[in-house]
Design a protein around this motif. Structure first.
Motif, mmCIF file in Angstrom:
data_model
loop_
_atom_site.group_PDB
_atom_site.id
_atom_site.type_symbol
_atom_site.label_atom_id
_atom_site.label_comp_id
_atom_site.label_asym_id
_atom_site.label_seq_id
_atom_site.Cartn_x
_atom_site.Cartn_y
_atom_site.Cartn_z
ATOM 1 N N THR A 45 0.831 -1.212 0.000
ATOM 2 C CA THR A 45 0.000 0.000 0.000
ATOM 3 C C THR A 45 0.861 1.255 0.000
ATOM 4 N N LYS A 47 0.649 4.369 -2.622
ATOM 5 C CA LYS A 47 0.491 5.761 -2.168
ATOM 6 C C LYS A 47 1.666 6.630 -2.608
ATOM 7 N N THR A 61 0.944 7.605 -6.163
ATOM 8 C CA THR A 61 -0.119 8.611 -6.309
ATOM 9 C C THR A 61 0.114 9.870 -5.489
ATOM 10 N N THR A 121 0.017 10.286 -2.243
ATOM 11 C CA THR A 121 -0.976 10.417 -1.167
ATOM 12 C C THR A 121 -0.439 9.942 0.181
ATOM 13 N N SER A 160 -2.598 14.639 -6.218
ATOM 14 C CA SER A 160 -3.415 13.466 -6.535
ATOM 15 C C SER A 160 -4.572 13.818 -7.466
ATOM 16 N N MET A 209 -7.411 5.484 -8.722
ATOM 17 C CA MET A 209 -7.085 4.500 -7.686
ATOM 18 C C MET A 209 -8.320 4.199 -6.846
ATOM 19 N N PRO A 244 -8.854 3.048 -3.324
ATOM 20 C CA PRO A 244 -7.993 2.890 -2.150
ATOM 21 C C PRO A 244 -8.440 1.765 -1.226
ATOM 22 N N GLU A 245 -7.512 1.305 -0.424
ATOM 23 C CA GLU A 245 -7.850 0.364 0.649
ATOM 24 C C GLU A 245 -8.864 1.055 1.555
ATOM 25 N N GLY A 285 -13.057 4.420 0.539
ATOM 26 C CA GLY A 285 -13.007 5.872 0.390
ATOM 27 C C GLY A 285 -14.177 6.477 -0.366
ATOM 28 N N ASP A 332 -6.258 -1.248 -4.555
ATOM 29 C CA ASP A 332 -5.572 -1.575 -3.309
ATOM 30 C C ASP A 332 -6.451 -2.455 -2.434
#
Length: 240
Positions: A45, A49, A52, A54, A76, A86, A88-89, A92, A165
């Motif tokens: 992860t 990030k 990107t 982030t 981003s 993306m 995200p995990e 979001g 992710d």
């Protein structure tokens, strides 16, 4: 002309004295589905990030190129304008917006209203549960429904590169199968995808090539089908 969409060279990420990523090289070519697998805490992860931009305050070294251009210093939100999206995990989603509004947000860089409407209809066909709840606040959805929404929202931007992710994290087996069905579908249509996933077997079954990450380093790479049969991968990640 290179068919390279993403190229990562010598990427290092450190938080204070902790080195989370220790100098990795990786590339994703046009139309490929690449799986990045590894145990929890391997740095997967953090790598996404770093790509990107982030990450919280940390030191990032190395080169990340997207379509031949360095992403250094890119915000981003500029990446979405460059057709990089993306999921995200943790999904979001915009919890206080409806499903319909979340999908509209996914298309905020576009101005082709008819095309946007067609795409919303398309993803409602793929995910009928979202269609049934189109006016419902995204924060009231189940984890699996939020994952569906996060994927559909990202795909609304027509990305040239899709970063995923841990899309299966915390989902029921039937929901995991649905999410991977969609991943395989958009991949077969030519979408370029970098998939970070703890479910190594599912990820490698879907992928063209794979990278194994361990303690911040890439320890193995190869064709996904070969990696599925590799005894080291079987022992460490497939429970065999």
């Amino acid at each position: 002309m290179s068919n390279n969409v993403l190229k990562v060279a010598g990427l290092k990420v450190s938080y204070g004295g902790i080195k989370a990523v220790k100098g990795i090289d990786m590339e994703v070519n046009q139309g490929e589905l690449i799986a990045l697998i590894g145990a929890n805490g391997a740095g997967k992860t953090t790598t996404l990030k770093a790509i990107t931009g982030t990450l919280p305050e940390c030191k990032v070294e190395g080169v990340v190129s997207y379509l031949g251009e360095s992403l250094k210093g890119s915000k981003s939100f500029h990446l979405v304008e460059k057709n990089l999206a993306m999921v995200p995990e943790g999904r979001g989603v915009f919890t206080r917006m409806s499903i319909q509004e979340n999908l509209m947000m996914g298309a905020y860089t576009r101005n082709d209203k008819a095309g946007i409407d067609d795409d919303i209809a398309k993803w409602f066909d793929v995910f009928p549960r979202l269609k049934e709840r189109a006016a419902q606040m995204a924060g009231t959805l189940s984890g699996g429904e939020q994952q569906m929404l996060a994927m559909a929202r990202a795909l609304m931007s027509h990305p040239k590169l899709l970063l995923l992710d841990e899309p299966s994290m915390g989902l029921s087996p039937i929901m995991v199968e649905k999410i991977f069905e969609v991943i395989r579908k958009v991949s077969s249509e030519g979408m370029t995808i970098l998939l970070v996933e703890q479910n190594a077997k599912l990820a490698l079954q879907a992928a063209d090539r794979g990278y194994v990450m361990d303690s911040g380093l890439i320890t193995m790479t190869g064709n996904a089908s070969d990696m599925l049969d590799d005894p080291r991968v079987k022992a460490a990640y497939l429970g065999e």
